[in-house]
Design an enzyme around this catalytic site. Structure first.
Site, PDB file in Angstrom:
ATOM      1  N   HIS A  15       0.830  -1.206   0.000  1.00  0.00           N
ATOM      2  CA  HIS A  15       0.000   0.000   0.000  1.00  0.00           C
ATOM      3  C   HIS A  15       0.863   1.254   0.000  1.00  0.00           C
ATOM      4  O   HIS A  15       1.719   1.402   0.877  1.00  0.00           O
ATOM      5  CB  HIS A  15      -0.900  -0.014   1.243  1.00  0.00           C
ATOM      6  CG  HIS A  15      -1.884   1.115   1.308  1.00  0.00           C
ATOM      7  ND1 HIS A  15      -2.027   1.914   2.414  1.00  0.00           N
ATOM      8  CD2 HIS A  15      -2.774   1.575   0.395  1.00  0.00           C
ATOM      9  CE1 HIS A  15      -2.980   2.806   2.191  1.00  0.00           C
ATOM     10  NE2 HIS A  15      -3.449   2.632   0.970  1.00  0.00           N
ATOM     11  N   GLU A  42       0.413  -0.779  -4.720  1.00  0.00           N
ATOM     12  CA  GLU A  42      -0.592   0.261  -4.963  1.00  0.00           C
ATOM     13  C   GLU A  42       0.085   1.592  -4.697  1.00  0.00           C
ATOM     14  O   GLU A  42       0.904   1.709  -3.768  1.00  0.00           O
ATOM     15  CB  GLU A  42      -1.772   0.072  -4.006  1.00  0.00           C
ATOM     16  CG  GLU A  42      -2.944   1.030  -4.212  1.00  0.00           C
ATOM     17  CD  GLU A  42      -2.911   2.296  -3.343  1.00  0.00           C
ATOM     18  OE1 GLU A  42      -3.855   3.083  -3.438  1.00  0.00           O
ATOM     19  OE2 GLU A  42      -1.936   2.499  -2.574  1.00  0.00           O
ATOM     20  N   ASP A  44      -0.798   6.162  -5.238  1.00  0.00           N
ATOM     21  CA  ASP A  44      -1.801   7.176  -5.602  1.00  0.00           C
ATOM     22  C   ASP A  44      -1.209   8.152  -6.599  1.00  0.00           C
ATOM     23  O   ASP A  44      -0.013   8.468  -6.528  1.00  0.00           O
ATOM     24  CB  ASP A  44      -2.225   7.939  -4.346  1.00  0.00           C
ATOM     25  CG  ASP A  44      -2.621   6.997  -3.227  1.00  0.00           C
ATOM     26  OD1 ASP A  44      -3.635   6.314  -3.376  1.00  0.00           O
ATOM     27  OD2 ASP A  44      -1.880   6.925  -2.217  1.00  0.00           O
ATOM     28  N   HIS A  57      -0.705  11.146  -2.373  1.00  0.00           N
ATOM     29  CA  HIS A  57      -2.018  10.828  -1.810  1.00  0.00           C
ATOM     30  C   HIS A  57      -2.807  12.102  -1.517  1.00  0.00           C
ATOM     31  O   HIS A  57      -3.943  12.256  -1.927  1.00  0.00           O
ATOM     32  CB  HIS A  57      -1.846  10.001  -0.529  1.00  0.00           C
ATOM     33  CG  HIS A  57      -3.145   9.602   0.094  1.00  0.00           C
ATOM     34  ND1 HIS A  57      -3.830  10.417   0.977  1.00  0.00           N
ATOM     35  CD2 HIS A  57      -3.900   8.480  -0.054  1.00  0.00           C
ATOM     36  CE1 HIS A  57      -4.942   9.807   1.349  1.00  0.00           C
ATOM     37  NE2 HIS A  57      -5.009   8.634   0.750  1.00  0.00           N
ATOM     38  N   GLU A 104      -3.799   4.308  -8.289  1.00  0.00           N
ATOM     39  CA  GLU A 104      -5.072   4.877  -7.831  1.00  0.00           C
ATOM     40  C   GLU A 104      -5.149   6.358  -8.187  1.00  0.00           C
ATOM     41  O   GLU A 104      -4.390   7.178  -7.666  1.00  0.00           O
ATOM     42  CB  GLU A 104      -5.248   4.716  -6.314  1.00  0.00           C
ATOM     43  CG  GLU A 104      -6.642   5.221  -5.913  1.00  0.00           C
ATOM     44  CD  GLU A 104      -6.836   5.433  -4.425  1.00  0.00           C
ATOM     45  OE1 GLU A 104      -6.075   4.881  -3.614  1.00  0.00           O
ATOM     46  OE2 GLU A 104      -7.779   6.189  -4.099  1.00  0.00           O
TER      47      GLU A 104
HETATM   48  O1  G3P Z   1      -6.406   1.884  -3.302  1.00  0.00           O
HETATM   49  C1  G3P Z   1      -6.772   1.482  -2.024  1.00  0.00           C
HETATM   50  C2  G3P Z   1      -6.505   2.540  -0.991  1.00  0.00           C
HETATM   51  O2  G3P Z   1      -5.254   3.101  -1.233  1.00  0.00           O
HETATM   52  C3  G3P Z   1      -7.547   3.615  -0.971  1.00  0.00           C
HETATM   53  O3  G3P Z   1      -7.394   4.502   0.095  1.00  0.00           O
HETATM   54  O4  G3P Z   1      -6.798   6.690   1.024  1.00  0.00           O
HETATM   55  O5  G3P Z   1      -5.144   4.846   1.103  1.00  0.00           O
HETATM   56  O6  G3P Z   1      -5.680   5.943  -1.060  1.00  0.00           O
HETATM   57  P1  G3P Z   1      -6.197   5.529   0.290  1.00  0.00           P
HETATM   58 MG    MG Z   2      -4.540   4.681  -2.428  1.00  0.00          MG
END
Ligand code: G3P
Ligand code: MG
Length: 236
Positions: A15, A42, A44, A57, A104
């Site tokens: 993450h 993952e 952002d 993010h 993302e």
């Molecule tokens: O993509 C899953 C997760 O990353 C979504 O929440 O706020 O961590 O980007 P966040």
């Molecule tokens: Mg995310």
């Protein structure tokens, strides 16, 4: 790649790279995820002032660099000085490390369609990109991506199952579903899996929770600490 191409997700996805052990959404984080045994990450993305997709993010640099400056007001070069990499660089590193990339897209107001186009362009530029899944909470962003590049696999993100989720799914035609762990139940997982799509769940840092989710049919858990979860399906 076809619009309906099935996508195979691994058990564990890092993450924001590997946010528990390295600065989030950085190239160092991608390397840390790989070192911890993750096969996918993952991260952002947002849009820089000069139209590049960059890894971030939050809408400002405040949390990661103590500056209130907005990501969308800084150029990609200025952001790179704060260890905010471009999507081009992240995809190149993922390809070099053999990592799949769950990109993302964060909502950027009126500039959101431009972000979707920038993501499509970066993936196209990557030539031989790593396996990618481009996800968003916002169906409008996924639809903009579909217009820009219908063959790029889309992931529909949902913090929880709300009435009407099937309608969103029909509109977006995703290749995978990504759902929040917090209120997720076994019947929710069964309903999501009955769509026939792969299911990833975020953010899961507890191996016991990961094991329960895998038993419920979840394909992938997205975790800040991939080193703790890689292999957890064999330990418990
Ligand atoms: O993509 C899953 C997760 O990353 C979504 O929440 O706020 O961590 O980007 P966040
Ligand atoms: Mg995310």
């Amino acid at each position: 790649m076809t619009p309906a191409a099935a996508i195979a997700l691994p058990r564990v996805i890092g993450h924001r790279g590997a946010a528990a052990v390295a600065p989030e959404n950085t190239l160092a984080g991608l390397r840390a995820a790989r070192d911890a045994g993750a096969r996918w990450v993952e991260f952002d993305v947002r849009l820089s002032a000069d139209g590049a997709a960059v890894l971030a993010h939050d809408p400002t640099l405040e949390r990661i660099a103590g500056r209130k400056a907005r990501i969308g007001r800084l150029t990609a070069a200025a952001l790179a000085a704060h260890a905010v990499p471009s999507l081009d660089d992240a995809l190149a590193l993922c390809a070099a490390l053999g990592l799949g990339a769950n990109v993302e897209m964060k909502y950027c107001g009126r500039r959101s369609p431009a972000l979707a186009r920038a993501v499509a362009a970066a993936i196209r530029r990557a030539g031989a990109p790593p396996p990618v899944l481009v996800s968003s909470f916002r169906p409008s962003l996924l639809l903009a991506l579909r217009v820009a590049a219908p063959a790029i696999p889309r992931g529909l993100l949902m913090s929880r199952l709300r009435p009407g989720w099937r309608g969103r799914l029909r509109a977006v035609r995703p290749a995978a579903l990504v759902c929040g762990a917090r209120r997720l139940t076994a019947p929710d997982c069964a309903a999501l899996k009955a769509t026939g799509l792969p299911l990833a769940v975020y953010t899961v840092n507890d191996p016991n929770l990961a094991r329960r989710l895998w038993l419920w049919g979840v394909d992938a858990v997205i975790t800040d600490d991939p080193g703790r979860l890689v292999g957890a399906d064999r330990d418990g």
